[in-house]
Design a protein around this motif. Sequence first.
Motif, PDB file in Angstrom:
ATOM      1  N   ALA A  20       0.828  -1.205   0.000  1.00  0.00           N
ATOM      2  CA  ALA A  20       0.000   0.000   0.000  1.00  0.00           C
ATOM      3  C   ALA A  20       0.865   1.260   0.000  1.00  0.00           C
ATOM      4  O   ALA A  20       0.604   2.210  -0.741  1.00  0.00           O
ATOM      5  CB  ALA A  20      -0.925  -0.014   1.214  1.00  0.00           C
ATOM      6  N   TYR A  23       2.790   1.781  -3.307  1.00  0.00           N
ATOM      7  CA  TYR A  23       1.863   2.255  -4.342  1.00  0.00           C
ATOM      8  C   TYR A  23       1.522   3.733  -4.115  1.00  0.00           C
ATOM      9  O   TYR A  23       1.426   4.523  -5.053  1.00  0.00           O
ATOM     10  CB  TYR A  23       0.617   1.372  -4.289  1.00  0.00           C
ATOM     11  N   ASN A  57      -4.019   3.175 -13.836  1.00  0.00           N
ATOM     12  CA  ASN A  57      -4.867   2.278 -13.056  1.00  0.00           C
ATOM     13  C   ASN A  57      -5.941   3.071 -12.315  1.00  0.00           C
ATOM     14  O   ASN A  57      -7.121   2.705 -12.305  1.00  0.00           O
ATOM     15  CB  ASN A  57      -3.998   1.491 -12.076  1.00  0.00           C
ATOM     16  N   ARG A  58      -5.545   4.201 -11.708  1.00  0.00           N
ATOM     17  CA  ARG A  58      -6.519   5.048 -11.014  1.00  0.00           C
ATOM     18  C   ARG A  58      -7.541   5.610 -12.005  1.00  0.00           C
ATOM     19  O   ARG A  58      -8.712   5.737 -11.704  1.00  0.00           O
ATOM     20  CB  ARG A  58      -5.815   6.209 -10.287  1.00  0.00           C
ATOM     21  N   GLY A  80      -9.192  -4.005  -1.165  1.00  0.00           N
ATOM     22  CA  GLY A  80      -7.789  -3.636  -1.412  1.00  0.00           C
ATOM     23  C   GLY A  80      -7.756  -2.201  -1.903  1.00  0.00           C
ATOM     24  O   GLY A  80      -7.160  -1.868  -2.914  1.00  0.00           O
ATOM     25  N   GLY A  82      -6.506   0.611  -0.717  1.00  0.00           N
ATOM     26  CA  GLY A  82      -5.262   1.376  -0.683  1.00  0.00           C
ATOM     27  C   GLY A  82      -5.347   2.615   0.190  1.00  0.00           C
ATOM     28  O   GLY A  82      -6.357   2.919   0.821  1.00  0.00           O
ATOM     29  N   ASP A 106      -9.257  -2.791   3.401  1.00  0.00           N
ATOM     30  CA  ASP A 106      -7.822  -3.014   3.149  1.00  0.00           C
ATOM     31  C   ASP A 106      -7.213  -3.689   4.360  1.00  0.00           C
ATOM     32  O   ASP A 106      -7.673  -3.519   5.493  1.00  0.00           O
ATOM     33  CB  ASP A 106      -7.094  -1.701   2.839  1.00  0.00           C
ATOM     34  N   ASP A 131      -8.971  -9.016   5.476  1.00  0.00           N
ATOM     35  CA  ASP A 131      -8.264  -9.742   4.419  1.00  0.00           C
ATOM     36  C   ASP A 131      -9.277 -10.138   3.349  1.00  0.00           C
ATOM     37  O   ASP A 131     -10.174 -10.952   3.605  1.00  0.00           O
ATOM     38  CB  ASP A 131      -7.615 -10.981   5.036  1.00  0.00           C
ATOM     39  N   LEU A 132      -9.123  -9.577   2.168  1.00  0.00           N
ATOM     40  CA  LEU A 132     -10.114  -9.839   1.099  1.00  0.00           C
ATOM     41  C   LEU A 132     -10.128 -11.301   0.670  1.00  0.00           C
ATOM     42  O   LEU A 132     -11.061 -11.740  -0.003  1.00  0.00           O
ATOM     43  CB  LEU A 132      -9.865  -8.918  -0.100  1.00  0.00           C
ATOM     44  N   VAL A 159      -9.346  -3.877  -7.686  1.00  0.00           N
ATOM     45  CA  VAL A 159      -8.509  -3.128  -8.622  1.00  0.00           C
ATOM     46  C   VAL A 159      -7.049  -3.201  -8.171  1.00  0.00           C
ATOM     47  O   VAL A 159      -6.717  -2.796  -7.050  1.00  0.00           O
ATOM     48  CB  VAL A 159      -9.001  -1.668  -8.733  1.00  0.00           C
ATOM     49  N   VAL A 161      -5.222  -5.732  -7.294  1.00  0.00           N
ATOM     50  CA  VAL A 161      -5.004  -6.461  -6.041  1.00  0.00           C
ATOM     51  C   VAL A 161      -4.996  -7.982  -6.228  1.00  0.00           C
ATOM     52  O   VAL A 161      -4.293  -8.692  -5.493  1.00  0.00           O
ATOM     53  CB  VAL A 161      -6.035  -6.011  -4.976  1.00  0.00           C
TER      54      VAL A 161
HETATM   55  N1  SAM Z   1      -7.165  -0.657  -5.299  1.00  0.00           N
HETATM   56  C1  SAM Z   1      -6.288   0.500  -5.159  1.00  0.00           C
HETATM   57  C2  SAM Z   1      -5.975   1.043  -6.528  1.00  0.00           C
HETATM   58  O1  SAM Z   1      -6.075   0.287  -7.499  1.00  0.00           O
HETATM   59  O2  SAM Z   1      -5.601   2.205  -6.650  1.00  0.00           O
HETATM   60  C3  SAM Z   1      -5.005   0.141  -4.420  1.00  0.00           C
HETATM   61  C4  SAM Z   1      -4.147  -0.870  -5.122  1.00  0.00           C
HETATM   62  S1  SAM Z   1      -2.640  -1.267  -4.236  1.00  0.00           S
HETATM   63  C5  SAM Z   1      -1.591  -1.758  -5.551  1.00  0.00           C
HETATM   64  C6  SAM Z   1      -3.094  -2.841  -3.518  1.00  0.00           C
HETATM   65  C7  SAM Z   1      -3.818  -2.690  -2.185  1.00  0.00           C
HETATM   66  O3  SAM Z   1      -4.365  -3.963  -1.831  1.00  0.00           O
HETATM   67  C8  SAM Z   1      -2.914  -2.285  -1.034  1.00  0.00           C
HETATM   68  O4  SAM Z   1      -3.492  -1.219  -0.334  1.00  0.00           O
HETATM   69  C9  SAM Z   1      -2.820  -3.519  -0.153  1.00  0.00           C
HETATM   70  O5  SAM Z   1      -2.684  -3.219   1.227  1.00  0.00           O
HETATM   71  C10 SAM Z   1      -4.152  -4.185  -0.455  1.00  0.00           C
HETATM   72  N2  SAM Z   1      -4.149  -5.634  -0.222  1.00  0.00           N
HETATM   73  C11 SAM Z   1      -3.248  -6.551  -0.652  1.00  0.00           C
HETATM   74  N3  SAM Z   1      -3.596  -7.782  -0.248  1.00  0.00           N
HETATM   75  C12 SAM Z   1      -4.752  -7.633   0.463  1.00  0.00           C
HETATM   76  C13 SAM Z   1      -5.599  -8.548   1.149  1.00  0.00           C
HETATM   77  N4  SAM Z   1      -5.324  -9.856   1.182  1.00  0.00           N
HETATM   78  N5  SAM Z   1      -6.698  -8.066   1.755  1.00  0.00           N
HETATM   79  C14 SAM Z   1      -6.985  -6.731   1.739  1.00  0.00           C
HETATM   80  N6  SAM Z   1      -6.205  -5.824   1.113  1.00  0.00           N
HETATM   81  C15 SAM Z   1      -5.108  -6.266   0.481  1.00  0.00           C
END
Ligand code: SAM
Length: 268
Positions: A20, A23, A57-58, A80, A82, A106, A131-132, A159, A161
């Motif tokens: 996170a 990113y 991506n955003r 996820g 962020g 997240d 945890d997703l 997105v 993730v």
């Molecule tokens: N979705 C946002 C975007 O696309 O702008 C953030 C993407 S960032 C690359 C990935 C995010 O997913 C991070 O904030 C990370 O903490 C979260 N993440 C990764 N594995 C996860 C999990 N198992 N459960 C929840 N969140 C998770």
Amino acid sequence: MDRRPTWAPEDVDVERPSIARVYDYYLGGSHNFAVDRAFADRVLRLMPGTTTAAQANRAFLRRAVRHLCEIGIRQFIDLGSGIPTAGNVHEVAHSVDPTTKVVYVDIDPVAYAHSRAILADDPHTTVIRADLRQPAEVLADPQLREQIDFDRPVGVLLVSVLHFVSNEERPADIVAGYASATAPGSHLVISHASVEGTTEASSEALDLYKRSSANVVTRTAKEVAGLVSGLSLVDPGVVQLTQWRPESPDETTSWEEIPVLAAVARRE
Ligand code: SAM
């Protein structure tokens, strides 16, 4: 070692890069530590397009949310989500209808704490730390259930993730866990690191992730389609993310710069 700044929660690990916070740094944010910046700079030396890819991506996320608002969706779960940045889901959705419900989920303590801080006064948004990969637990969360009406369509965002979910963790089952809980007319939004555009440098960058932060699994368009196999892909299907309903014709199409796939799928 970095000192823990006042905005960082106590259980944060300042010695290991976090997905996170790294990113957040790519996006020009300020919720990251020296360890994250050093890691990100190593990735950027190998893949200088990463900041462009993060911005793209955003932009995809915003286009997809706007599209779902236009077809009448008024509730979103952003898995996820962020560290908050400009153009968050609730900002896009509330520009269409200020009563749209948004739940951010997240696992990262900084993403959770900062999201809570900026959303404390918004009655239509909620943040949960979870945890997703555990859809049943996420969907049973009382705060989430307070916002989301599962008898009405919902937009579920995954997105950038799912590439952190390994094949052994059965990403298709995780996606199905969310999809099956939602009403017909619900949509899933996915962006995902692609096998396309793989170079020696990008493989090295993925290796860096594997050793320091989290494993990244790149997938083909067919594999990404397979993650939503029980749903109907919305036009134009699984495409490079700048090509998902672009707003400007000159969006870059270089796989090397933006090796990311995107898809939106509908539950019939
Ligand atoms: N979705 C946002 C975007 O696309 O702008 C953030 C993407 S960032 C690359 C990935 C995010 O997913 C991070 O904030 C990370 O903490 C979260 N993440 C990764 N594995 C996860 C999990 N198992 N459960 C929840 N969140 C998770």
